[in-house]
Design a protein around this motif. Sequence first.
Motif, PDB file in Angstrom:
ATOM      1  N   VAL A  83     -52.232  18.656 -29.245  1.00  0.00           N
ATOM      2  CA  VAL A  83     -52.390  17.266 -28.828  1.00  0.00           C
ATOM      3  C   VAL A  83     -51.685  17.124 -27.486  1.00  0.00           C
ATOM      4  CG1 VAL A  83     -51.876  14.869 -29.368  1.00  0.00           C
ATOM      5  CG2 VAL A  83     -52.428  16.464 -31.212  1.00  0.00           C
ATOM      6  N   TYR A  84     -52.380  16.600 -26.509  1.00  0.00           N
ATOM      7  CA  TYR A  84     -51.818  16.428 -25.182  1.00  0.00           C
ATOM      8  C   TYR A  84     -51.594  14.951 -24.907  1.00  0.00           C
ATOM      9  CZ  TYR A  84     -53.283  21.235 -24.530  1.00  0.00           C
ATOM     10  OH  TYR A  84     -53.447  22.590 -24.662  1.00  0.00           O
ATOM     11  N   SER A  85     -50.518  14.662 -24.197  1.00  0.00           N
ATOM     12  CA  SER A  85     -50.252  13.279 -23.817  1.00  0.00           C
ATOM     13  C   SER A  85     -51.068  12.947 -22.577  1.00  0.00           C
ATOM     14  CB  SER A  85     -48.760  13.079 -23.534  1.00  0.00           C
ATOM     15  OG  SER A  85     -48.395  13.802 -22.362  1.00  0.00           O
ATOM     16  N   ALA A  86     -51.140  11.686 -22.241  1.00  0.00           N
ATOM     17  CA  ALA A  86     -51.868  11.253 -21.054  1.00  0.00           C
ATOM     18  C   ALA A  86     -51.228  11.835 -19.800  1.00  0.00           C
ATOM     19  CB  ALA A  86     -51.911   9.735 -20.987  1.00  0.00           C
ATOM     20  N   GLU A  87     -49.900  11.968 -19.802  1.00  0.00           N
ATOM     21  CA  GLU A  87     -49.210  12.543 -18.640  1.00  0.00           C
ATOM     22  C   GLU A  87     -49.600  13.995 -18.438  1.00  0.00           C
ATOM     23  OE1 GLU A  87     -45.158  11.937 -19.657  1.00  0.00           O
ATOM     24  OE2 GLU A  87     -45.194   9.795 -19.166  1.00  0.00           O
ATOM     25  N   ASP A  88     -49.675  14.753 -19.552  1.00  0.00           N
ATOM     26  CA  ASP A  88     -50.080  16.156 -19.457  1.00  0.00           C
ATOM     27  C   ASP A  88     -51.506  16.274 -18.916  1.00  0.00           C
ATOM     28  OD1 ASP A  88     -47.654  17.034 -20.464  1.00  0.00           O
ATOM     29  OD2 ASP A  88     -48.401  17.117 -22.547  1.00  0.00           O
ATOM     30  N   LEU A  89     -52.395  15.411 -19.380  1.00  0.00           N
ATOM     31  CA  LEU A  89     -53.780  15.441 -18.914  1.00  0.00           C
ATOM     32  C   LEU A  89     -53.867  15.098 -17.432  1.00  0.00           C
ATOM     33  CD1 LEU A  89     -55.610  13.728 -21.898  1.00  0.00           C
ATOM     34  CD2 LEU A  89     -55.612  16.148 -21.308  1.00  0.00           C
ATOM     35  N   ALA A  90     -53.112  14.091 -16.990  1.00  0.00           N
ATOM     36  CA  ALA A  90     -53.129  13.698 -15.578  1.00  0.00           C
ATOM     37  C   ALA A  90     -52.573  14.828 -14.721  1.00  0.00           C
ATOM     38  CB  ALA A  90     -52.332  12.421 -15.381  1.00  0.00           C
ATOM     39  N   ARG A  91     -51.503  15.477 -15.183  1.00  0.00           N
ATOM     40  CA  ARG A  91     -50.903  16.579 -14.443  1.00  0.00           C
ATOM     41  C   ARG A  91     -51.894  17.753 -14.345  1.00  0.00           C
ATOM     42  NH1 ARG A  91     -46.903  17.991 -17.676  1.00  0.00           N
ATOM     43  NH2 ARG A  91     -45.792  16.065 -17.223  1.00  0.00           N
ATOM     44  N   GLY A  92     -52.553  18.077 -15.425  1.00  0.00           N
ATOM     45  CA  GLY A  92     -53.528  19.176 -15.416  1.00  0.00           C
ATOM     46  C   GLY A  92     -54.710  18.868 -14.518  1.00  0.00           C
ATOM     47  N   LEU A  93     -55.167  17.623 -14.503  1.00  0.00           N
ATOM     48  CA  LEU A  93     -56.269  17.227 -13.641  1.00  0.00           C
ATOM     49  C   LEU A  93     -55.872  17.320 -12.173  1.00  0.00           C
ATOM     50  CD1 LEU A  93     -59.149  16.131 -13.454  1.00  0.00           C
ATOM     51  CD2 LEU A  93     -58.202  13.833 -13.619  1.00  0.00           C
ATOM     52  N   ALA A  94     -54.668  16.879 -11.884  1.00  0.00           N
ATOM     53  CA  ALA A  94     -54.182  16.938 -10.494  1.00  0.00           C
ATOM     54  C   ALA A  94     -54.050  18.388 -10.043  1.00  0.00           C
ATOM     55  CB  ALA A  94     -52.849  16.208 -10.379  1.00  0.00           C
ATOM     56  N   GLU A  95     -53.548  19.260 -10.905  1.00  0.00           N
ATOM     57  CA  GLU A  95     -53.409  20.676 -10.558  1.00  0.00           C
ATOM     58  C   GLU A  95     -54.763  21.333 -10.336  1.00  0.00           C
ATOM     59  OE1 GLU A  95     -51.101  22.503 -13.597  1.00  0.00           O
ATOM     60  OE2 GLU A  95     -49.280  21.395 -13.078  1.00  0.00           O
ATOM     61  N   SER A  96     -55.755  20.939 -11.138  1.00  0.00           N
ATOM     62  CA  SER A  96     -57.080  21.557 -10.983  1.00  0.00           C
ATOM     63  C   SER A  96     -57.744  21.123  -9.671  1.00  0.00           C
ATOM     64  CB  SER A  96     -57.981  21.215 -12.168  1.00  0.00           C
ATOM     65  OG  SER A  96     -58.321  19.840 -12.140  1.00  0.00           O
ATOM     66  N   ARG A  97     -57.351  19.955  -9.158  1.00  0.00           N
ATOM     67  CA  ARG A  97     -57.891  19.478  -7.904  1.00  0.00           C
ATOM     68  C   ARG A  97     -57.079  19.966  -6.700  1.00  0.00           C
ATOM     69  NH1 ARG A  97     -59.107  13.145  -9.319  1.00  0.00           N
ATOM     70  NH2 ARG A  97     -60.900  13.538 -10.679  1.00  0.00           N
ATOM     71  N   GLY A  98     -55.967  20.625  -6.972  1.00  0.00           N
ATOM     72  CA  GLY A  98     -55.132  21.112  -5.897  1.00  0.00           C
ATOM     73  C   GLY A  98     -54.180  20.068  -5.352  1.00  0.00           C
ATOM     74  N   GLU A  99     -53.980  18.992  -6.083  1.00  0.00           N
ATOM     75  CA  GLU A  99     -53.090  17.931  -5.650  1.00  0.00           C
ATOM     76  C   GLU A  99     -51.686  18.200  -6.163  1.00  0.00           C
ATOM     77  OE1 GLU A  99     -54.724  14.366  -7.267  1.00  0.00           O
ATOM     78  OE2 GLU A  99     -56.606  14.558  -6.176  1.00  0.00           O
ATOM     79  N   ARG A 100     -50.713  17.655  -5.507  1.00  0.00           N
ATOM     80  CA  ARG A 100     -49.329  17.755  -5.990  1.00  0.00           C
ATOM     81  C   ARG A 100     -48.859  16.365  -6.363  1.00  0.00           C
ATOM     82  NH1 ARG A 100     -45.910  22.405  -3.910  1.00  0.00           N
ATOM     83  NH2 ARG A 100     -47.504  23.935  -3.535  1.00  0.00           N
ATOM     84  N   SER A 101     -48.065  16.318  -7.431  1.00  0.00           N
ATOM     85  CA  SER A 101     -47.562  15.014  -7.851  1.00  0.00           C
ATOM     86  C   SER A 101     -46.186  14.736  -7.335  1.00  0.00           C
ATOM     87  CB  SER A 101     -47.558  14.872  -9.354  1.00  0.00           C
ATOM     88  OG  SER A 101     -47.247  16.050 -10.017  1.00  0.00           O
TER      89      SER A 101
END
Length: 84
Positions: free
Chosen positions: A66-84
Amino acid sequence: MKTATIRDLRNRFPRVAAWIEQGESVEITKAGKLFALLVPAKPQKPRRFKMPDIMARLRANFGDKVYSAEDLARGLAESRGERS
């Protein structure tokens, strides 16, 4: 068993069709003699559709993770090459 004439079929078919839908066999006469016999069709068996167990398929593929919304947002940002 109901009886109808050729003329009844031509002029009053909805009534004859209603008899058949109710499960009655209908003798058709022509000039007072038996001409044909109309019987209701055998009802088709309804097709049984079993709903797939989607949750079981998801658990088999991905486990109980089970992933939290933060984990999903972080994974999406990493897949796009963005840094948080």
